[in-house]
Design an enzyme around this catalytic site. Structure first.
Site, mmCIF file in Angstrom:
data_model
loop_
_atom_site.group_PDB
_atom_site.id
_atom_site.type_symbol
_atom_site.label_atom_id
_atom_site.label_comp_id
_atom_site.label_asym_id
_atom_site.label_seq_id
_atom_site.Cartn_x
_atom_site.Cartn_y
_atom_site.Cartn_z
ATOM 1 N N GLU A 39 0.633 -0.636 -0.085
ATOM 2 C CA GLU A 39 0.242 -0.310 -0.503
ATOM 3 C C GLU A 39 0.981 1.051 0.036
ATOM 4 O O GLU A 39 1.326 1.471 0.808
ATOM 5 C CB GLU A 39 -0.704 0.227 1.101
ATOM 6 C CG GLU A 39 -1.292 1.662 1.812
ATOM 7 C CD GLU A 39 -2.540 1.445 -0.076
ATOM 8 O OE1 GLU A 39 -3.448 1.497 -0.163
ATOM 9 O OE2 GLU A 39 -2.082 2.544 -0.343
ATOM 10 N N VAL A 46 -9.376 4.354 -0.412
ATOM 11 C CA VAL A 46 -10.318 5.925 -0.816
ATOM 12 C C VAL A 46 -11.607 5.911 -0.097
ATOM 13 O O VAL A 46 -11.850 6.624 0.783
ATOM 14 C CB VAL A 46 -10.736 5.794 -2.513
ATOM 15 C CG1 VAL A 46 -12.300 6.594 -2.603
ATOM 16 C CG2 VAL A 46 -9.306 6.448 -2.918
ATOM 17 N N GLY A 184 -23.172 16.192 -11.785
ATOM 18 C CA GLY A 184 -24.596 16.509 -10.662
ATOM 19 C C GLY A 184 -24.015 14.520 -10.222
ATOM 20 O O GLY A 184 -25.541 13.498 -10.271
ATOM 21 N N GLU A 206 -24.639 20.070 -14.489
ATOM 22 C CA GLU A 206 -24.619 18.499 -14.700
ATOM 23 C C GLU A 206 -24.725 18.527 -16.607
ATOM 24 O O GLU A 206 -26.050 19.666 -16.845
ATOM 25 C CB GLU A 206 -26.574 18.080 -14.003
ATOM 26 C CG GLU A 206 -26.315 16.607 -14.277
ATOM 27 C CD GLU A 206 -24.980 15.908 -14.655
ATOM 28 O OE1 GLU A 206 -23.915 15.500 -14.050
ATOM 29 O OE2 GLU A 206 -25.451 14.894 -16.063
ATOM 30 N N ARG A 274 -13.628 9.135 -11.898
ATOM 31 C CA ARG A 274 -12.735 8.334 -11.071
ATOM 32 C C ARG A 274 -11.879 7.540 -12.512
ATOM 33 O O ARG A 274 -12.630 7.492 -13.467
ATOM 34 C CB ARG A 274 -13.082 7.773 -10.475
ATOM 35 C CG ARG A 274 -13.703 8.911 -9.042
ATOM 36 C CD ARG A 274 -13.586 8.110 -7.644
ATOM 37 N NE ARG A 274 -12.729 7.135 -7.403
ATOM 38 C CZ ARG A 274 -12.073 8.428 -6.508
ATOM 39 N NH1 ARG A 274 -12.182 9.865 -6.329
ATOM 40 N NH2 ARG A 274 -10.807 8.008 -5.868
ATOM 41 N N HIS A 446 -43.453 -4.211 12.898
ATOM 42 C CA HIS A 446 -44.894 -3.150 13.036
ATOM 43 C C HIS A 446 -43.943 -2.066 13.998
ATOM 44 O O HIS A 446 -44.278 -2.912 15.016
ATOM 45 C CB HIS A 446 -46.162 -3.015 13.078
ATOM 46 C CG HIS A 446 -47.099 -2.184 13.378
ATOM 47 N ND1 HIS A 446 -47.469 -0.893 11.552
ATOM 48 C CD2 HIS A 446 -47.276 -1.630 13.667
ATOM 49 C CE1 HIS A 446 -47.683 -0.242 12.270
ATOM 50 N NE2 HIS A 446 -48.085 -0.703 13.222
HETATM 51 C C1 LIG Z 1 -16.608 10.939 -2.440
HETATM 52 C C2 LIG Z 1 -16.292 9.674 -2.554
HETATM 53 C C3 LIG Z 1 -17.735 9.000 -1.770
HETATM 54 C C4 LIG Z 1 -18.200 7.612 -2.244
HETATM 55 N N1 LIG Z 1 -19.135 6.843 -1.402
HETATM 56 C C5 LIG Z 1 -19.556 5.528 -1.648
HETATM 57 C C6 LIG Z 1 -19.953 4.834 -0.549
HETATM 58 O O1 LIG Z 1 -20.900 5.424 -0.238
HETATM 59 N N2 LIG Z 1 -20.339 3.871 -1.437
HETATM 60 C C7 LIG Z 1 -19.851 2.602 -2.259
HETATM 61 O O2 LIG Z 1 -19.922 2.077 -2.490
HETATM 62 N N3 LIG Z 1 -18.398 2.900 -2.595
HETATM 63 C C8 LIG Z 1 -18.707 4.551 -2.821
HETATM 64 N N4 LIG Z 1 -17.203 5.581 -2.973
HETATM 65 C C9 LIG Z 1 -16.216 4.208 -3.998
HETATM 66 C C10 LIG Z 1 -15.731 3.630 -3.715
HETATM 67 O O3 LIG Z 1 -15.001 4.495 -2.692
HETATM 68 C C11 LIG Z 1 -14.906 2.498 -4.091
HETATM 69 O O4 LIG Z 1 -15.388 2.242 -5.184
HETATM 70 C C12 LIG Z 1 -14.114 2.136 -3.325
HETATM 71 O O5 LIG Z 1 -13.247 3.000 -2.484
HETATM 72 C C13 LIG Z 1 -13.167 1.076 -4.486
HETATM 73 O O6 LIG Z 1 -12.129 -0.193 -4.050
HETATM 74 P P1 LIG Z 1 -10.924 -0.818 -4.352
HETATM 75 O O7 LIG Z 1 -10.218 -1.621 -3.753
HETATM 76 O O8 LIG Z 1 -10.928 -0.960 -5.766
HETATM 77 O O9 LIG Z 1 -9.708 0.997 -4.458
HETATM 78 P P2 LIG Z 1 -9.359 2.256 -3.070
HETATM 79 O O10 LIG Z 1 -10.133 1.832 -2.184
HETATM 80 O O11 LIG Z 1 -9.277 3.027 -4.098
HETATM 81 O O12 LIG Z 1 -7.544 1.568 -3.261
HETATM 82 C C14 LIG Z 1 -6.996 1.659 -3.684
HETATM 83 C C15 LIG Z 1 -5.622 1.223 -3.074
HETATM 84 O O13 LIG Z 1 -4.636 1.526 -3.859
HETATM 85 C C16 LIG Z 1 -3.467 1.877 -3.283
HETATM 86 N N5 LIG Z 1 -2.605 2.072 -4.731
HETATM 87 C C17 LIG Z 1 -2.651 1.859 -5.334
HETATM 88 N N6 LIG Z 1 -1.552 1.814 -6.270
HETATM 89 C C18 LIG Z 1 -0.939 1.551 -5.917
HETATM 90 C C19 LIG Z 1 0.411 0.388 -6.055
HETATM 91 N N7 LIG Z 1 1.190 1.153 -7.246
HETATM 92 N N8 LIG Z 1 1.136 -0.022 -5.109
HETATM 93 C C20 LIG Z 1 1.077 0.689 -4.095
HETATM 94 N N9 LIG Z 1 -0.539 0.654 -3.404
HETATM 95 C C21 LIG Z 1 -1.364 1.626 -4.710
HETATM 96 C C22 LIG Z 1 -3.999 3.049 -3.274
HETATM 97 O O14 LIG Z 1 -3.510 4.302 -2.742
HETATM 98 C C23 LIG Z 1 -5.408 3.281 -2.517
HETATM 99 O O15 LIG Z 1 -5.229 2.966 -0.758
HETATM 100 C C24 LIG Z 1 -17.141 6.983 -2.566
HETATM 101 C C25 LIG Z 1 -15.718 7.062 -3.469
HETATM 102 C C26 LIG Z 1 -15.744 8.771 -3.390
HETATM 103 C C27 LIG Z 1 -14.535 9.349 -3.092
#
Ligand SMILES: Cc1cc2nc3c(=O)[nH]c(=O)nc-3n(C[C@H](O)[C@H](O)[C@H](O)COP(=O)(O)OP(=O)(O)OC[C@H]3O[C@@H](n4cnc5c(N)ncnc54)[C@H](O)[C@@H]3O)c2cc1C
Length: 469
Positions: A39, A46, A184, A206, A274, A446
């Site tokens: 990591e 995220v 949006g 939007e 994204r 209920h």
């Molecule tokens: C503001 C916001 C609100 C959101 N709200 C929701 C919600 O309510 N419900 C929902 O389901 N989803 C929500 N999401 C989306 C959700 O956060 C993502 O879909 C989810 O985090 C994706 O998970 P992931 O494990 O694929 O990647 P990520 O959570 O993006 O994690 C990827 C990790 O890989 C690491 N990384 C990247 N490249 C490398 C590398 N080369 N070497 C080592 N580490 C690396 C990064 O640092 C990161 O920590 C939201 C996103 C945002 C931005």
């Protein structure tokens, strides 16, 4: 090899500790593998650090503040209710810390090694990890890539002092007086609502003809009504074209329904989507199949074109959602351990934590028509539910869609209080192959909001109790 580089062997190397990667790592460890997770930033990805969790904390704080201003009808008057925004941030950061710490503890408990640094593939079974001046090599039998995504930047709105992505918006320590949100979709609407509730003057731009495109038009309509009550200006069919920085903010130029407009604001928040983090991993160099959009091509177990390497979460096709990433993580880990698991996407819930909340799972009417399915619908209003009225939230509905011949539940759309929680029952119904009768005959407590699901099933079957047919 650089002098001083060491090579470590692991069964499963996971790259990225977001909800995809950390869940995959835990499941692989449970299945008896030695696991290490690379990591480059914080555990939790995220979702825990700058996505789902902090945004939901902010949404809850903003809802709470707003509710204090609308309690007179219940006989409660509050005076001098104030927001200390820096404290709100402190509270939010505490939750993030607690949860990311939790991931660390789970890793420890499952004997998962954490490797800080950035991974780069050198071959089909080896990565180099760069951490400051250190470089180390890890050789694996299997690898799961879970590197997630990052905000898309618009060329005319480069991120910087006045232009923010969701990450910066979530860590502002002072409330902006005014904000233009470009996009949006769900992130723009959720964050726009937060700031509007705290008193910021928000304008949403939007591009398509409704906010929250992708949801049936009836659903965003209720959200739009509430946003207008919060004094939010919504421009649909709006194209943000450029901006000019002033001493205290920005002037955004936009084409709205074909006409030029200038909108002044203190900040701009860009939430136009994204992009997958697959460009700096070296995967193309080792021959991995990647689409033009940068998504890694995988099979139903998450296996890439390189058979011992898997990919999950935001970097593969499908909605960019945390629960989808975690689900794929479990499937990939199980496949690696030799189980016959594979993904089935018929019931991925999608939730927007706006006001009122909206949620959907399975298919909607439009999709049913496109697929040529003969279907029936039951749409029951929260206004006819005692619990909804007693919590002062009688707006919205639960809509169930089922196959006409068999009454098999195919999907649901919900707008209203606790839509985010109620949707779970229907996800399970679809997964279990339940019919409308199964939902109708399930005794729902209920008075609860969940009763609306039962009533919607009865309505679809033509025998509702609390509304006329
Ligand atoms: C503001 C916001 C609100 C959101 N709200 C929701 C919600 O309510 N419900 C929902 O389901 N989803 C929500 N999401 C989306 C959700 O956060 C993502 O879909 C989810 O985090 C994706 O998970 P992931 O494990 O694929 O990647 P990520 O959570 O993006 O994690 C990827 C990790 O890989 C690491 N990384 C990247 N490249 C490398 C590398 N080369 N070497 C080592 N580490 C690396 C990064 O640092 C990161 O920590 C939201 C996103 C945002 C931005």
């Amino acid at each position: 090899m650089v002098v001083g580089e060491f090579t470590t062997e692991v069964d499963v190397l996971v790259i990225g500790a977001g909800p995809g990667g950390y869940v995959a790592a835990i499941r692989a460890a449970q299945l008896g593998k030695t696991v290490a997770v690379v990591e480059k930033a914080e555990l939790g990805g995220v979702c825990l650090n700058v996505g789902c969790i902090p945004s939901k904390a902010m949404i809850h704080a903003a809802h709470t503040y707003e509710h204090t201003q609308h309690t007179e009808s219940m006989g409660i008057t509050m005076e001098n209710v104030k927001v200390d925004f820096a404290k709100v941030q402190e509270w939010k950061s505490g939750i993030v810390k607690q949860l990311t710490g939790g991931v660390g503890s789970l890793f420890k408990g499952n004997k998962i090694q954490v490797i800080p640094g950035e991974a780069l593939f050198v071959s089909e079974n080896e990565v180099r990890v760069f951490h400051g001046y250190d470089v180390n090599r890890y050789r694996f039998q299997h690898c799961i890539i879970a590197t997630g995504s990052r905000p898309i930047e618009l060329p005319a709105f480069p991120f910087g002092k006045r232009v923010m992505s969701s990450t910066e918006a979530l860590s502002l320590t002072e409330l902006p007086k005014s904000l233009v949100v470009i996009g949006g979709g769900y992130i723009g609407i959720e964050l726009g609502t937060v700031f509007a509730k705290f008193g910021t003057k928000v304008t949403i731009l939007e591009g398509s003809d409704q906010i929250l495109p992708g949801f049936e038009p009836d659903m965003p309509r209720l959200v739009e009504r509430k946003l207008k009550k919060l004094d939010v200006t919504i421009h649909t069919k709006a194209l943000a074209q450029g901006m000019e920085e002033t001493e205290n903010g920005v002037i955004v130029t936009a084409e709205v329904k074909g006409e030029q407009q200038k909108i002044e604001a203190e900040y701009v928040l860009v939430t136009v989507g994204r992009r997958p983090n697959t460009d700096e991993l070296g995967i193309r160099d080792i021959g991995m199949n990647v689409t033009d959009r940068g998504l890694i091509v995988v099979d139903k177990q998450g296996r890439t074109s390189i058979p011992n390497v898997y990919a999950i979460g935001d970097i593969v096709a499908g909605p960019a959602l945390a629960h989808k990433a975690s689900y794929e993580g479990k499937v990939a880990a199980e496949a690696i351990a030799g189980h016959s698991a594979e993904v089935d996407y018929k019931a991925i819930p999608a939730v927007v934590f706006c006001d009122p909340e909206i949620a959907s799972v399975g298919i909607n009417e439009k999709e049913a028509k496109e697929k040529g399915i003969d279907y029936i619908v039951g749409r029951f209003p929260f206004a006819a539910n005692g619990r909804a009225l007693s919590v002062n939230a009688g707006e919205g509905y639960v809509k169930l869609i089922a196959e006409k011949e068999t009454n098999l539940v195919l999907g649901a759309q919900i707008v209203g209080p606790e839509a985010s929680n109620i949707i779970a029952e229907i996800g399970l119904a679809i997964e279990m192959g339940a019919t409308l009768e199964d939902i109708e005959l399930t005794i729902h407590a209920h008075p609860t909001l969940g009763e609306v699901t039962m009533e919607a099933a009865e309505l679809a079957l033509g025998r509702p109790i609390h509304v006329m047919k």
